[in-house]
Write an enzyme that holds these catalytic residues in place. Structure first.
Site, PDB file in Angstrom:
ATOM      1  N   GLY A  28       0.844  -1.180   0.000  1.00  0.00           N
ATOM      2  CA  GLY A  28       0.000   0.000   0.000  1.00  0.00           C
ATOM      3  C   GLY A  28       0.884   1.236   0.000  1.00  0.00           C
ATOM      4  O   GLY A  28       2.104   1.146   0.143  1.00  0.00           O
ATOM      5  N   TYR A  29       0.250   2.398  -0.116  1.00  0.00           N
ATOM      6  CA  TYR A  29       0.989   3.649  -0.228  1.00  0.00           C
ATOM      7  C   TYR A  29       0.572   4.641   0.841  1.00  0.00           C
ATOM      8  O   TYR A  29      -0.598   4.953   0.986  1.00  0.00           O
ATOM      9  CB  TYR A  29       0.792   4.254  -1.623  1.00  0.00           C
ATOM     10  CG  TYR A  29       1.506   3.429  -2.660  1.00  0.00           C
ATOM     11  CD1 TYR A  29       2.802   3.721  -3.018  1.00  0.00           C
ATOM     12  CD2 TYR A  29       0.899   2.310  -3.211  1.00  0.00           C
ATOM     13  CE1 TYR A  29       3.484   2.927  -3.928  1.00  0.00           C
ATOM     14  CE2 TYR A  29       1.570   1.512  -4.118  1.00  0.00           C
ATOM     15  CZ  TYR A  29       2.866   1.830  -4.468  1.00  0.00           C
ATOM     16  OH  TYR A  29       3.547   1.036  -5.359  1.00  0.00           O
ATOM     17  N   LEU A  30       1.568   5.135   1.580  1.00  0.00           N
ATOM     18  CA  LEU A  30       1.343   6.215   2.532  1.00  0.00           C
ATOM     19  C   LEU A  30       1.248   7.537   1.775  1.00  0.00           C
ATOM     20  O   LEU A  30       0.557   8.449   2.195  1.00  0.00           O
ATOM     21  CB  LEU A  30       2.472   6.274   3.563  1.00  0.00           C
ATOM     22  CG  LEU A  30       2.550   5.074   4.505  1.00  0.00           C
ATOM     23  CD1 LEU A  30       3.862   5.067   5.268  1.00  0.00           C
ATOM     24  CD2 LEU A  30       1.368   5.083   5.470  1.00  0.00           C
ATOM     25  N   GLU A  82      -3.214   4.845   1.970  1.00  0.00           N
ATOM     26  CA  GLU A  82      -4.308   5.331   1.137  1.00  0.00           C
ATOM     27  C   GLU A  82      -5.159   4.143   0.699  1.00  0.00           C
ATOM     28  O   GLU A  82      -4.675   3.009   0.708  1.00  0.00           O
ATOM     29  CB  GLU A  82      -3.724   6.023  -0.103  1.00  0.00           C
ATOM     30  CG  GLU A  82      -2.882   7.239   0.220  1.00  0.00           C
ATOM     31  CD  GLU A  82      -2.138   7.799  -0.997  1.00  0.00           C
ATOM     32  OE1 GLU A  82      -2.162   7.163  -2.079  1.00  0.00           O
ATOM     33  OE2 GLU A  82      -1.537   8.873  -0.856  1.00  0.00           O
TER      34      GLU A  82
END
Length: 155
Positions: A28-30, A82
């Site tokens: 996932g992406y911060l 996100e």
């Protein structure tokens, strides 16, 4: 500053008989803004935090920093990411003196199979296997950070 020099290709045909290893990856992406992506990844039983900068004009080179973190830390950080998660199996396939990382995506990106090769220089020659298809280096749609927002199955 660490530079990542990478080219991406779509895959056609059966590459799996040539693979010498495979591993499940969840990420996932911060932050997924183009100027910097901050990725949390679980690769098998290991956790990683990776920061990537914006690519150059060709999309082949960009800054990359990566640090191994504990599996527990990665699981916790994934909760802060996100919306949208990448779920894929990565196969390692030798071709000449290089190794292709072939990602078979699942979930909302089911049906997408992409190969990446890391190079020493942007103009380095490499052996192209028969299953390598169209090059998509620099096409933002194929960046994992974009696939979390605009999944392949919705194109």
């Amino acid at each position: 500053m660490a530079q990542e020099i990478e080219r991406k290709f779509l895959v056609k045909g059966d590459f799996k008989p040539e693979a010498y290893q495979s591993i499940r990856i969840t990420q996932g992406y911060l932050s997924s803004v183009p100027e910097r992506t901050v990725r949390v990844r679980i690769k098998g039983e290991q956790g990683f935090l990776t920061i990537k900068g914006k690519g150059n004009h060709s999309g082949i080179s960009r800054y990359e920093w990566e640090k191994e973190i504990t599996l527990n830390e990665a699981e916790e950080l994934l909760q802060l990411c996100e919306p949208g998660v990448i779920d894929k199996i990565r196969y390692l396939v030798k071709s000449g003196k290089h190794t292709f990382e072939v990602d078979e995506f699942h979930g909302e990106n089911e049906g997408l199979v992409m190969a990446e090769i890391e190079l020493e220089t942007e103009n380095e020659n490499f052996t192209k296997p028969a299953w390598l298809d169209k090059e998509v280096t620099g096409d933002n749609r194929y960046y994992n950070a974009m696939l979390t927002k605009y999944p392949y199955t919705k194109w």
